[in-house]
Each structure stands twice: as structure tokens, then as C-alpha cells.
Scaffold this motif. Structure first.
Motif, PDB file in Angstrom:
ATOM      1  N   VAL A   1       0.840  -1.192   0.000  1.00  0.00           N
ATOM      2  CA  VAL A   1       0.000   0.000   0.000  1.00  0.00           C
ATOM      3  C   VAL A   1       0.876   1.244   0.000  1.00  0.00           C
ATOM      4  CG1 VAL A   1      -1.992  -1.062   1.139  1.00  0.00           C
ATOM      5  CG2 VAL A   1      -0.135  -0.101   2.515  1.00  0.00           C
ATOM      6  N   ILE A   2       0.246   2.385  -0.273  1.00  0.00           N
ATOM      7  CA  ILE A   2       0.946   3.667  -0.207  1.00  0.00           C
ATOM      8  C   ILE A   2       0.456   4.402   1.042  1.00  0.00           C
ATOM      9  CG2 ILE A   2       1.179   5.919  -1.331  1.00  0.00           C
ATOM     10  CD1 ILE A   2       0.805   4.401  -4.017  1.00  0.00           C
ATOM     11  N   TYR A   3       1.379   4.904   1.830  1.00  0.00           N
ATOM     12  CA  TYR A   3       1.041   5.775   2.951  1.00  0.00           C
ATOM     13  C   TYR A   3       1.369   7.202   2.537  1.00  0.00           C
ATOM     14  CZ  TYR A   3       0.544   2.066   6.537  1.00  0.00           C
ATOM     15  OH  TYR A   3       0.131   0.991   7.288  1.00  0.00           O
ATOM     16  N   SER A   4       0.453   8.131   2.824  1.00  0.00           N
ATOM     17  CA  SER A   4       0.735   9.538   2.556  1.00  0.00           C
ATOM     18  C   SER A   4       0.306  10.357   3.770  1.00  0.00           C
ATOM     19  CB  SER A   4      -0.013  10.010   1.307  1.00  0.00           C
ATOM     20  OG  SER A   4      -1.418   9.865   1.488  1.00  0.00           O
ATOM     21  N   ALA A   5       0.987  11.473   3.986  1.00  0.00           N
ATOM     22  CA  ALA A   5       0.688  12.286   5.168  1.00  0.00           C
ATOM     23  C   ALA A   5       1.201  13.692   4.975  1.00  0.00           C
ATOM     24  CB  ALA A   5       1.336  11.671   6.409  1.00  0.00           C
ATOM     25  N   GLY A   6       0.717  14.607   5.826  1.00  0.00           N
ATOM     26  CA  GLY A   6       1.205  15.980   5.742  1.00  0.00           C
ATOM     27  C   GLY A   6       0.455  16.928   6.635  1.00  0.00           C
ATOM     28  N   GLN A   7       0.241  18.117   6.075  1.00  0.00           N
ATOM     29  CA  GLN A   7      -0.232  19.258   6.845  1.00  0.00           C
ATOM     30  C   GLN A   7      -1.667  19.120   7.354  1.00  0.00           C
ATOM     31  OE1 GLN A   7       0.389  22.750   4.478  1.00  0.00           O
ATOM     32  NE2 GLN A   7       1.600  23.741   6.061  1.00  0.00           N
ATOM     33  N   ASP A   8      -2.467  18.256   6.727  1.00  0.00           N
ATOM     34  CA  ASP A   8      -3.864  18.162   7.172  1.00  0.00           C
ATOM     35  C   ASP A   8      -4.024  17.219   8.360  1.00  0.00           C
ATOM     36  OD1 ASP A   8      -3.730  15.628   6.092  1.00  0.00           O
ATOM     37  OD2 ASP A   8      -5.344  15.914   4.635  1.00  0.00           O
ATOM     38  N   ARG A   9      -2.910  16.866   9.005  1.00  0.00           N
ATOM     39  CA  ARG A   9      -2.914  16.141  10.287  1.00  0.00           C
ATOM     40  C   ARG A   9      -3.452  14.727  10.175  1.00  0.00           C
ATOM     41  NH1 ARG A   9      -4.235  20.642  14.805  1.00  0.00           N
ATOM     42  NH2 ARG A   9      -2.798  22.197  14.024  1.00  0.00           N
ATOM     43  N   SER A  10      -3.249  14.106   9.011  1.00  0.00           N
ATOM     44  CA  SER A  10      -3.734  12.731   8.865  1.00  0.00           C
ATOM     45  C   SER A  10      -2.739  11.895   8.066  1.00  0.00           C
ATOM     46  CB  SER A  10      -5.097  12.722   8.165  1.00  0.00           C
ATOM     47  OG  SER A  10      -4.951  13.167   6.825  1.00  0.00           O
ATOM     48  N   VAL A  11      -2.815  10.584   8.284  1.00  0.00           N
ATOM     49  CA  VAL A  11      -2.078   9.618   7.462  1.00  0.00           C
ATOM     50  C   VAL A  11      -3.127   8.829   6.693  1.00  0.00           C
ATOM     51  CG1 VAL A  11      -0.562   7.595   7.442  1.00  0.00           C
ATOM     52  CG2 VAL A  11      -0.166   9.429   9.117  1.00  0.00           C
ATOM     53  N   ARG A  12      -2.963   8.777   5.381  1.00  0.00           N
ATOM     54  CA  ARG A  12      -3.892   7.998   4.557  1.00  0.00           C
ATOM     55  C   ARG A  12      -3.197   6.769   3.987  1.00  0.00           C
ATOM     56  NH1 ARG A  12      -8.855  10.224   2.691  1.00  0.00           N
ATOM     57  NH2 ARG A  12      -9.259  12.211   3.747  1.00  0.00           N
ATOM     58  N   VAL A  13      -3.967   5.709   3.860  1.00  0.00           N
ATOM     59  CA  VAL A  13      -3.468   4.442   3.322  1.00  0.00           C
ATOM     60  C   VAL A  13      -4.220   4.166   2.027  1.00  0.00           C
ATOM     61  CG1 VAL A  13      -3.157   1.982   3.774  1.00  0.00           C
ATOM     62  CG2 VAL A  13      -3.042   3.625   5.679  1.00  0.00           C
ATOM     63  N   TRP A  14      -3.478   3.893   0.959  1.00  0.00           N
ATOM     64  CA  TRP A  14      -4.074   3.702  -0.367  1.00  0.00           C
ATOM     65  C   TRP A  14      -3.700   2.327  -0.902  1.00  0.00           C
ATOM     66  CZ3 TRP A  14      -6.668   8.222  -1.835  1.00  0.00           C
ATOM     67  CH2 TRP A  14      -6.269   9.407  -1.193  1.00  0.00           C
ATOM     68  N   ASP A  15      -4.701   1.641  -1.440  1.00  0.00           N
ATOM     69  CA  ASP A  15      -4.468   0.343  -2.076  1.00  0.00           C
ATOM     70  C   ASP A  15      -4.850   0.463  -3.545  1.00  0.00           C
ATOM     71  OD1 ASP A  15      -4.476  -2.230  -3.047  1.00  0.00           O
ATOM     72  OD2 ASP A  15      -5.413  -3.110  -1.267  1.00  0.00           O
ATOM     73  N   LEU A  16      -3.833   0.494  -4.411  1.00  0.00           N
ATOM     74  CA  LEU A  16      -4.088   0.743  -5.837  1.00  0.00           C
ATOM     75  C   LEU A  16      -4.733  -0.440  -6.546  1.00  0.00           C
ATOM     76  CD1 LEU A  16      -0.966   2.758  -6.992  1.00  0.00           C
ATOM     77  CD2 LEU A  16      -3.120   3.564  -6.053  1.00  0.00           C
ATOM     78  N   SER A  17      -4.806  -1.603  -5.861  1.00  0.00           N
ATOM     79  CA  SER A  17      -5.429  -2.756  -6.516  1.00  0.00           C
ATOM     80  C   SER A  17      -6.956  -2.672  -6.443  1.00  0.00           C
ATOM     81  CB  SER A  17      -4.943  -4.053  -5.862  1.00  0.00           C
ATOM     82  OG  SER A  17      -5.460  -4.156  -4.539  1.00  0.00           O
ATOM     83  N   LEU A  18      -7.471  -1.715  -5.684  1.00  0.00           N
ATOM     84  CA  LEU A  18      -8.924  -1.579  -5.533  1.00  0.00           C
ATOM     85  C   LEU A  18      -9.493  -0.625  -6.585  1.00  0.00           C
ATOM     86  CD1 LEU A  18      -9.053  -1.287  -1.640  1.00  0.00           C
ATOM     87  CD2 LEU A  18      -9.639  -3.276  -3.029  1.00  0.00           C
ATOM     88  N   PRO A  19     -10.824  -0.658  -6.791  1.00  0.00           N
ATOM     89  CA  PRO A  19     -11.445   0.264  -7.754  1.00  0.00           C
ATOM     90  C   PRO A  19     -11.180   1.718  -7.374  1.00  0.00           C
ATOM     91  CG  PRO A  19     -13.032  -1.393  -7.037  1.00  0.00           C
ATOM     92  CD  PRO A  19     -11.800  -1.591  -6.209  1.00  0.00           C
ATOM     93  N   LYS A  20     -11.226   2.569  -8.400  1.00  0.00           N
ATOM     94  CA  LYS A  20     -10.782   3.961  -8.267  1.00  0.00           C
ATOM     95  C   LYS A  20     -11.271   4.704  -7.022  1.00  0.00           C
ATOM     96  CE  LYS A  20      -9.039   6.742 -11.982  1.00  0.00           C
ATOM     97  NZ  LYS A  20      -8.998   6.620 -13.411  1.00  0.00           N
ATOM     98  N   ASN A  21     -12.567   4.699  -6.758  1.00  0.00           N
ATOM     99  CA  ASN A  21     -13.053   5.548  -5.664  1.00  0.00           C
ATOM    100  C   ASN A  21     -12.979   4.854  -4.302  1.00  0.00           C
ATOM    101  OD1 ASN A  21     -14.918   3.695  -6.336  1.00  0.00           O
ATOM    102  ND2 ASN A  21     -16.663   5.088  -6.512  1.00  0.00           N
ATOM    103  N   GLN A  22     -12.394   3.638  -4.256  1.00  0.00           N
ATOM    104  CA  GLN A  22     -12.289   2.912  -2.987  1.00  0.00           C
ATOM    105  C   GLN A  22     -10.839   2.690  -2.575  1.00  0.00           C
ATOM    106  OE1 GLN A  22     -14.546  -0.725  -3.655  1.00  0.00           O
ATOM    107  NE2 GLN A  22     -16.064   0.486  -4.786  1.00  0.00           N
ATOM    108  N   GLN A  23      -9.927   3.447  -3.209  1.00  0.00           N
ATOM    109  CA  GLN A  23      -8.515   3.143  -2.992  1.00  0.00           C
ATOM    110  C   GLN A  23      -7.995   3.608  -1.630  1.00  0.00           C
ATOM    111  OE1 GLN A  23      -6.935   4.765  -6.652  1.00  0.00           O
ATOM    112  NE2 GLN A  23      -6.936   2.755  -7.603  1.00  0.00           N
TER     113      GLN A  23
END
Length: 326
Positions: A57-79
Motif C-alpha cells: 500500500v501507499i502511505y501519505s501524510a502531511g499538513q492536514d494532520r492525517s495519514v492515509r493508506v491507499w491500495d491501488l489494486s482496488l477500484p478507483k473511488n475505494q482506494q
């Protein structure tokens, strides 16, 4: 990788070859894979993580005070499979040996990814810009705004990390750390790169590397690369007790480099991917530094990172973009 093909393969002739192909926005062998929307503000960290289950998975984070986890194998709006509210501006993220570390002002939040237990590592003042693992010793190093590097070690008795040391010397915030063997390299706002011997916890070399903040470090083969707001990427070779300058690449007049990562393109050739402060991602062949082209972006690129066959960028408007090598 430890293959030595490129050792000493540097000559100071500079790579000014123009990328082939049409215009500024097409780079040979690069194809956009995804554009991930969710963050509301600047993204400082994008990193590929293999979770304990084996899922990538991809982890992303920054100024909006959150860490998001993304799974590119899932459909577009559910990643986006998870969004963890941190409550503070995120400066750095490390996932290592089943632990998640998130650097925020004054502390590092730490999660055991197998049982989700959470605790804080207190000790820093100000933002934590870099966290790196020293896996052999079950240790983690962190650095940031307070100009100090703190060492943390896992204590099996308490099942937590505890501070075991501190290293001081930089005259400016620490922006990136990199561990190689028993050496720790640190890059700072003060324009220097320091080399620390992890056996003695002493600084064994200080190098006035750049005229402006050193934004990033990258270990490549036998070399250390540094990039700076001064517009240069430099290649160094560690010949104890010195960091010898092997090559200097001037990116472009009045363009600063914000970060960089190494990647292998589809032909398995090493490519340096650099985020520049003119809203562009520039690509250079290694070791020649020949230009492989430029991707101009609508918004500033704040960070780049790579995974097998792909690379990512985090932007100031909260967008995360993913490209694959084809």
C-alpha cells in the motif's frame, strides 16, 4: 544494490542532453497510474509500505494532520482504505519491522501494526523531519527542527521504544537522515552533511556540502547523493574519514531541489527522480546525469518516493500522484 558497475563512473561533463519526445510534459517510459484525492493540504510524505499481511500500500501524510493508506489494486473511488487522524501536522513517516512511526511537533507517535497498540516517543522540540531505521540493532533515529538526532531502541521487556542517546552538532534543522552499514548521514538546513559513526555515536566528519539547505540524501551504490535548494545535486564517495565530492550536477538556473528518490525504469536502468521548486519533476539517468526529461505539474511537488516499477509525488494541494515505468 551492491553491484559496482558504476563505481567511479562519473566525469564532470554534466548531462545536458534533452529528453527525447514532445514538449515538456512527456517523459519516455513514464505512464500515469493514479491520482489520489483526499488530503486537504500539502503532502509531505508518500511512501510504499508492505504491511504485515504482505499487501503493498501507499502511505501519505502531511499538513492536514492525517495519514492515509491507499491500495491501488482496488477500484478507483475505494482506494483510500484508511485515514488515521494524527491531530498534528505530520513531518515524517517510517514503517519498519511491523511498526509505524509518525513524526509530529515535539514527539513521534508509534504504533505496533500487529496489535494496534500506540505510544508516544517524547524528546524532540519542534517538528520531526526524518525518521530512519537501524534494523540490525532494533533502533530508530529521528531528527528535526531542534537540530538534534535522537536514538531510540526497542525494549522487549516493555514492548516499547525508549530513547537511548542523542547526537548534537548541526547548526540548523535536520531535514533528512540515511543509515548505511554502521554510518548515519544527516542533512541539514545549515548546508552541511554530517557523518556519524553508530558504534561510537560520534560525528566523524562534517562536510559543507551546499550553499543552501540540504533537502535530501540518497544512497546509491557506493555513493551518497545530496540535493539542495541551491539547485545542485552532488555525488559523494565515503573514503573514511572524508566525504569526497565526486560530481556536481547543476539542475537549472534558479531552480531548487526539494527531494529525490532512485528508481529503476522498465529497462531496469537506474533513474534519479527529483522534485524541484518550479512545479516540476526532473529525471536523470545514473550515473551520467543525462536528462531523461521533465514532468511539469500544475501544483508544487513537495516530495517524491519510489516503489518497484513505479514512483509517487505528493503535492502542495493535497494530491498524490502515481506513475509507472512502461
Amino acid at each position: 544494490g551492491n553491484n559496482n558497475n558504476y563505481r567511479g563512473g562519473y566525469s564532470n561533463r554534466g548531462g545536458h542532453g534533452k529528453g527525447r519526445g514532445g514538449g515538456d510534459n512527456w517523459v519516455e517510459g513514464v505512464d500515469k497510474l493514479a491520482e489520489l484525492h483526499g488530503h486537504k493540504q500539502l503532502v509531505r510524505v508518500v511512501t510504499l509500505v508492505t504491511e504485515p499481511t504482505g499487501r503493498q500500500v501507499i502511505y501519505s501524510a502531511g499538513q492536514d494532520r492525517s495519514v492515509r493508506v491507499w491500495d491501488l489494486s482496488l477500484p478507483k473511488n475505494q482506494q483510500c482504505t484508511n485515514c488515521v487522524t494524527i491531530g498534528e501536522d505530520v513531518g515524517s513517516v517510517l514503517v519498519a519491522s511491523g511498526w509505524l512511526f509518525v513524526g509530529i511537533p515535539g514527539r513521534i507517535k508509534c504504533w505496533n501494526m500487529s496489535d494496534n497498540s500506540q505510544f508516544d516517543l517524547n524528546g524532540h522540540r519542534g517538528q520531526v523531519h526524518s525518521i530512519v531505521a537501524y534494523t540490525e540493532q532494533g533502533m530508530v533515529f529521528s531528527g528535526g527542527e531542534d537540530c538534534g538526532i535522537l536514538a531510540w531502541k526497542f525494549n522487549p521487556q516493555t514492548n516499547m521504544f525508549e530513547q537511548v542517546g542523542a547526537m548534537h552538532g548541526h547548526g540548523g534543522a535536520i531535514l533528512q537522515l540515511e543509515v548505511v552499514g554502521t554510518l548515519l548521514f544527516s542533512a541539514s538546513m545549515d548546508g552541511t552533511v554530517r557523518v556519524w559513526d553508530l558504534n561510537s555515536a560520534q560525528c566523524v566528519h562534517t562536510c559543507q556540502a551546499h550553499q543552501q539547505p540540504v533537502m535530501g540524501l540518497l544512497v546509491w551504490e557506493q555513493h551518497l547523493l545530496s540535493c539542495s535548494l541551491d539547485g545542485t545535486i552532488k555525488v559523494w564517495t565515503w573514503n573514511a574519514p572524508n566525504l569526497d565530492l565526486t560530481y556536481t550536477h547543476q539542475v537549472e538556473h534558479n531552480v531548487g531541489v526539494l527531494g529525490m528518490c532512485g528508481s529503476l525504469n522498465a529497462k531496469q536502468q537506474p533513474v534519479l527522480v527529483s522534485a524541484c521548486n518550479d512545479n516540476a519533476i526532473r529525471f536523470f539517468e545514473l550515473p551520467s546525469f543525462n536528462s531523461l526529461g521533465t514532468l511539469k505539474q500544475r501544483k508544487d511537488v513537495r516530495c517524491v518516493d519510489s516503489g518497484p516499477g513505479m514512483f509517487f509525488a505528493g503535492h502542495s494541494d493535497g494530491t498524490v500522484r502515481v506513475w509507472k515505468w512502461v
